[in-house]
Design a protein around this motif. Structure first.
Motif, PDB file in Angstrom:
ATOM      1  N   ALA A  36      33.635  50.868  42.352  1.00  0.00           N
ATOM      2  CA  ALA A  36      32.705  50.205  41.431  1.00  0.00           C
ATOM      3  C   ALA A  36      32.742  50.877  40.055  1.00  0.00           C
ATOM      4  O   ALA A  36      32.764  50.200  39.021  1.00  0.00           O
ATOM      5  N   ALA A  37      32.766  52.196  40.044  1.00  0.00           N
ATOM      6  CA  ALA A  37      32.804  52.920  38.776  1.00  0.00           C
ATOM      7  C   ALA A  37      34.126  52.712  38.052  1.00  0.00           C
ATOM      8  O   ALA A  37      34.156  52.530  36.827  1.00  0.00           O
ATOM      9  N   THR A  38      35.210  52.723  38.797  1.00  0.00           N
ATOM     10  CA  THR A  38      36.533  52.526  38.200  1.00  0.00           C
ATOM     11  C   THR A  38      36.654  51.147  37.578  1.00  0.00           C
ATOM     12  O   THR A  38      37.259  50.978  36.510  1.00  0.00           O
ATOM     13  N   THR A  39      36.080  50.158  38.237  1.00  0.00           N
ATOM     14  CA  THR A  39      36.120  48.793  37.707  1.00  0.00           C
ATOM     15  C   THR A  39      35.547  48.744  36.306  1.00  0.00           C
ATOM     16  O   THR A  39      36.101  48.102  35.403  1.00  0.00           O
ATOM     17  N   VAL A  40      34.463  49.430  36.096  1.00  0.00           N
ATOM     18  CA  VAL A  40      33.798  49.413  34.793  1.00  0.00           C
ATOM     19  C   VAL A  40      34.578  50.214  33.761  1.00  0.00           C
ATOM     20  O   VAL A  40      34.840  49.738  32.648  1.00  0.00           O
ATOM     21  N   THR A  41      34.977  51.425  34.113  1.00  0.00           N
ATOM     22  CA  THR A  41      35.561  52.329  33.119  1.00  0.00           C
ATOM     23  C   THR A  41      37.009  52.009  32.765  1.00  0.00           C
ATOM     24  O   THR A  41      37.402  52.053  31.598  1.00  0.00           O
ATOM     25  N   VAL A  42      37.810  51.679  33.777  1.00  0.00           N
ATOM     26  CA  VAL A  42      39.243  51.501  33.541  1.00  0.00           C
ATOM     27  C   VAL A  42      39.581  50.082  33.102  1.00  0.00           C
ATOM     28  O   VAL A  42      40.167  49.858  32.045  1.00  0.00           O
TER      29      VAL A  42
END
Length: 233
Positions: free
Chosen positions: A88-94
């Motif tokens: 979930a975090a990677t989806t937003v940041t990357v």
């Protein structure tokens, strides 16, 4: 074996991901042959269609991240919860960072991006994912999220083999054909099988139905971008 022919011993012991892919085979083929994908690969895709896609994908990814967070809260173990939360975090940041750099290189009026509303297909697809992850079983939720991972990995690898002559499109392709994204896809495939393979055929069939529906929404998402389909009124 078709999605509706369950009940045999082979189906019960086979990895669930094999069943999912077979059930969505027609849709997956249609995605590979969609003009958005074909023209993205050969560099002839209209930049306006690509801009529409990138903007809508930004809306989509925010809700996709929410859906992963919902699943993380329902995870059966700390390891699974951590995995889903990291995704979930990677989806937003990357991925949203990628969108920002792509949009910066495509001339447009500020209103084309800042004021772009969520298009009908984007809203329908993300609403389906949120509802499934919030109210379905954990397996149904994971299965509904898997097409986005698996399809993008397939598209990225296939298009990279031919290398788009457009550097902007090539950068998008390289993101989804890269090792980091492939690792995330592998993690979701393994999670799907670890949750789904021991389940009874009724639950596996339900998960298959969810997977097929999301795969169809993936086709619709590409098609809506190609035709730049907003609200009619």
């Amino acid at each position: 074996m078709s999605a509706g022919s369950g009940g045999s011993t082979d189906t019960a012991v086979a990895p669930l991901t094999a069943r999912l892919r077979a059930a969505a085979g027609v849709t997956l083929s249609a995605i590979r042959n969609h003009p958005f994908i074909v023209e993205l690969g050969d560099g002839s895709l209209d930049r306006a269609a690509f801009r529409f896609y990138v903007v809508q994908d930004g809306h989509y990814l925010r809700e996709f991240s929410r859906a992963l967070t919902i699943l993380a809260d329902r995870a059966p173990s700390r390891a699974v919860a951590t995995l889903l939360a990291e995704h979930a975090a990677t989806t937003v940041t990357v991925e949203q960072s990628l969108h920002a750099t792509l949009l910066a290189e495509m001339p447009s009026r500020p209103a084309d991006v800042a004021d772009a509303s969520v298009a009908p297909v984007t809203l329908a697809y993300t609403s389906y994912l949120i509802a499934t992850c919030a109210t379905g079983t954990l397996l149904e939720g994971v299965a509904s999220m898997l097409p986005c991972y698996w399809i993008y990995c397939d598209v990225g690898r296939e298009l990279r083999a031919h290398s788009s002559p457009d550097p902007l499109y090539s950068r998008w392709i390289d993101t989804y054909a890269g090792e980091e994204f492939e690792q995330a896809v592998t993690q979701m495939l393994e999670l799907t099988d670890s949750i789904g393979t021991p389940r009874g055929d009724a639950e596996r069939q339900s998960a298959t139905d969810r997977f097929v529906t999301s795969a169809r929404y993936e086709w619709m998402f590409w098609d809506a971008a190609y035709r730049q389909l907003g609200w009619p009124v």
